[in-house]
Design an enzyme around this catalytic site. Sequence first.
Site, PDB file in Angstrom:
ATOM      1  N   LYS A   1     -30.851 -32.595  68.419  1.00  0.00           N
ATOM      2  CA  LYS A   1     -29.266 -32.625  68.943  1.00  0.00           C
ATOM      3  C   LYS A   1     -28.188 -32.201  68.209  1.00  0.00           C
ATOM      4  O   LYS A   1     -28.019 -32.437  67.589  1.00  0.00           O
ATOM      5  CB  LYS A   1     -28.967 -33.989  69.744  1.00  0.00           C
ATOM      6  CG  LYS A   1     -27.330 -34.158  70.786  1.00  0.00           C
ATOM      7  CD  LYS A   1     -27.874 -35.870  71.200  1.00  0.00           C
ATOM      8  CE  LYS A   1     -27.157 -35.612  72.538  1.00  0.00           C
ATOM      9  NZ  LYS A   1     -26.713 -37.478  72.821  1.00  0.00           N
TER      10      LYS A   1
ATOM     11  N   GLU B   1     -34.037 -38.957  76.094  1.00  0.00           N
ATOM     12  CA  GLU B   1     -33.419 -38.821  75.132  1.00  0.00           C
ATOM     13  C   GLU B   1     -34.015 -40.487  73.943  1.00  0.00           C
ATOM     14  O   GLU B   1     -33.969 -41.595  75.082  1.00  0.00           O
ATOM     15  CB  GLU B   1     -32.390 -39.004  75.370  1.00  0.00           C
ATOM     16  CG  GLU B   1     -31.052 -39.106  73.371  1.00  0.00           C
ATOM     17  CD  GLU B   1     -29.891 -38.730  74.678  1.00  0.00           C
ATOM     18  OE1 GLU B   1     -29.328 -38.492  75.288  1.00  0.00           O
ATOM     19  OE2 GLU B   1     -29.072 -38.957  73.620  1.00  0.00           O
TER      20      GLU B   1
ATOM     21  N   CYS C   1     -29.270 -34.184  75.952  1.00  0.00           N
ATOM     22  CA  CYS C   1     -27.502 -34.628  76.874  1.00  0.00           C
ATOM     23  C   CYS C   1     -26.368 -34.019  76.808  1.00  0.00           C
ATOM     24  O   CYS C   1     -26.880 -33.162  77.435  1.00  0.00           O
ATOM     25  CB  CYS C   1     -27.085 -36.215  76.726  1.00  0.00           C
ATOM     26  SG  CYS C   1     -26.819 -37.123  77.916  1.00  0.00           S
TER      27      CYS C   1
END
Lengths: 552, 552
Positions: free
Chosen positions: A115, A44, A151
């Site tokens: 994300k 990330e 994540c």
Amino acid sequence: VSSIKISIAQLNYHTGNFDLNTEKIIRDILEAKASGIDLIVFSELCVSGYPPRDFLEFSDFIERCQAAVHRIAQQCVGIMAIVGGPELNPVPEGKDLYNAAFVLGDGVVKQIVRKTLLPNYDIFDEYRYFEPNNCFQLIECKGTKIALTICEDLWNINSNPMYVLNPMDELIKLQPALMINIAASPFSQTQIETRKQVMKDNVIKYHLPLLYVNMTGAQTHLIFDGGSMALNAQATCIDELNHFGEDHGYYTFDAKTKSLEVLHKHQPYIQLSNMEQVRQALVLGIREYFLKQGFSKAIIGFSGGIDSAVVLALAAQALGVDNVKALLMPSQYSSDHSISDSLDMVNHLGIKHEILPIQNAYQAIESTLSDSFSGTTFGLAEENIQSRLRGLLLMAHSNKFGYILLNTSNKSELAVGYGTLYGDMCGGLSVIGDLYKTQVYEMANHLNQSGSYIPQNIITKEPSAELRPEQKDSDSLPPYELLDEILYAYIEERKSPRQIIETGKDEKIVSRVLWMVNSSEWKRLQAPPVLRVSNKSFGPGRRMPIVAKYLS
Amino acid sequence: VSSIKISIAQLNYHTGNFDLNTEKIIRDILEAKASGIDLIVFSELCVSGYPPRDFLEFSDFIERCQAAVHRIAQQCVGIMAIVGGPELNPVPEGKDLYNAAFVLGDGVVKQIVRKTLLPNYDIFDEYRYFEPNNCFQLIECKGTKIALTICEDLWNINSNPMYVLNPMDELIKLQPALMINIAASPFSQTQIETRKQVMKDNVIKYHLPLLYVNMTGAQTHLIFDGGSMALNAQATCIDELNHFGEDHGYYTFDAKTKSLEVLHKHQPYIQLSNMEQVRQALVLGIREYFLKQGFSKAIIGFSGGIDSAVVLALAAQALGVDNVKALLMPSQYSSDHSISDSLDMVNHLGIKHEILPIQNAYQAIESTLSDSFSGTTFGLAEENIQSRLRGLLLMAHSNKFGYILLNTSNKSELAVGYGTLYGDMCGGLSVIGDLYKTQVYEMANHLNQSGSYIPQNIITKEPSAELRPEQKDSDSLPPYELLDEILYAYIEERKSPRQIIETGKDEKIVSRVLWMVNSSEWKRLQAPPVLRVSNKSFGPGRRMPIVAKYLS
């Protein structure tokens, strides 16, 4: 062909160092291509380093991120790569950026995945910068459909979920064959196990194998242990990368059978003891703080107490004994063993040291203040003068010779304010500020079992600040075993005074301890950054008001 | 009856002080009821104080908030009230809290309105704690339909909106007759005008009158000026409450004609000059920091320079001359005027002072270090020793007599790191850390025009740290006019080096200045909290990495 080769790259990035980060990524892409890899995956926000913090508000920083992505994309011919970076939001509504994964191939950015779940608790501030995604699509590599998430996107699976949405619930509808998660997940004492469990829970829920790609290295207070992993569809961890260092994993994946296999298997991961995890984390944290700022030498005020001894031992492991210097600064209140124990340790380890008695300078300061203080008796002010004089001498060495001063405060004393601001609270980095005093003892014993040397007398003698005759920590504080239990309940578990008392603790002691914690928020605000090894460390992960009425 | 009487209460709350906050609110409710008011409106999160920060993660804190709301509700018989507080999210999905407005009447909570837009930039962290609302309903008072929103909910109306949603776009569909916004909007030098414009823009867009209710007081670094207001449907501000103090407004509103009228009109608000706004803000900020922590006395290191003179004058205004003490600490490098100018000022204002020459203590420290430093020449280390010795003496007075040390660093020197950590950077509160040096001069002149006394020689003499012979700030720094322009462009406007150079600044100077800013992030991390008066002050509103490669 339904089978593809995938590699994962667990690297150490330097925030804002685009040349370094880009070159590392390109080097790995070219190596992977030479080995016949179809897809290589990085972590990330790897092009910028994580966390970039308010750099993200600077347009030139974003431009450099974009340039880095395009420079990397140009190398992706005959191989695909996934890199993390910020993406400009194409519409005016919403925040200006997405936290994105760029899918690179054929020399260009082929697809961008954003994300959805933005962590904004503890040390995380992602909603400060990023717009959450609400549009779901798979990516594809040679016909293999992959659910790519970032994540936090996989972490919303407990019974009190923090978000109303699960990105994988949406992606699974599109029938992927494999899950890939790119992460920037920092270390804490429970994180390695928690993280593995969360990844297993996802595999169990979605019946798909999973590749998890974390970063390593440290960014000031945050330590990234890595521990990237591969889980097959039966939720077995078939490969786990190193902790606390760079590493790579190599896999084949067959979309028809959903079979993920390891090409070059790592040595089976041997679960490290808790203290060994913490030791490795702190050594990495110290080393990175120095390396990434271009410094090499540390100085430490060595009182002959357990805290400074542990910091000295860790610093010697991180930087090498030749790069560490100890200053011994006895006063008229120092015990003989404060010097003899210190000399025992530095001589045994071969650490350079100097002895600078502070009596004369202390007396000169006392006499400067004699009119102002006339009629008053020796007390906290005089104790603090000694501590601040030592801080001054350490900083003088730092300024003169380019040492970074390492702070030796532990979490218990930081918590209750049992330390002198601008005195023993000085330093560029707090090494053990996230270890309670009882954990500092554990660490001392652990260091002695793993090749370092902390004299037994340092471990066994009664703790004292030695700022007045016969002073003992126990004059001002409850026994550390009790203190640390109360602190843990309040700081880590955020229990109320009543809840803590109900666990059998004395009401008066609990009230006094919590009062001490609350009334030292102003002091902690000026403490050095603390290497974070717990789930709730002092610093940006704990944001308490200063001017407030506390409940205790 | 289509006409109702509404009052708005602009109060000063103490975070976590539930008894104080609740009693203030109840007192106002009972007074309003006695005056025949139908609805009284308090500001955002008033039961807890704003910002409660991580208090919100403690369940006993939330329980006390709930208890306060219910205690207040019991008083709301024959009158309605709106109070702000956290609400537990009734469903497990999403964050555990809402930022809510409780509509109280008939002795109970009749309705709860939740905040939709959660500011999470600069000093704001609301998404850290709260779930955003996505369900819209009006409230009602005696048949009058009101669109109630919370602070940020009305701020999403510029051309690059930060959020994808406008709560008023939803609420307007339900045909309200009036808008009410409860806020916790901190002061900055542009905020009073900006805030008024944003409220006007809402009235113009939605064609409804608006009551805006802000809080006042200060919470550590944040200063709340108040300035609550009433706007009629023609977007005319028909009433504006005091700035920098508690106040109330009283109105009648007719739902049929949508006519909002003032019952007891305030004196027309006279726009304060920029420097007078800042002066009032800083005086309030100092006073509140002391009052809310139970302290009364301040100590200041007075060098005879402009920064400490301005802080001394502001402290005397905030705390009273009898509660302020100046320490004059000359060294061998101090000029004669450093003492004579200081004495001129303290004697004129009647401020207590002591003169503590530091030569003897400095020489004792030098001789303590003589072996370590042998063969080296006088430099930064020796300069910093003087500054740290002064910090030590000030903190000794603080510890001995209970003074709070006020820090005297300005924004320009904090920005470039032209200050000594643990030396002149010491203090419990930074008073002028959000004023560039050129603004400190403006403030000095302004103070002299408004009843204070700063000797002309302090204003006109060349700035110097006086840490070595003949030292001048201009030896190390560009002229402050130029420096401050570069700093403003980088810090406030987040311009790139290239963009700053394009405004006609010398490339070398720009590079050096930005390098200085970036390489002192570690120092600023340990600076005292800064009273915030700009849109980008150092502290929690500016979160830069420490260990990073900066672009400049």
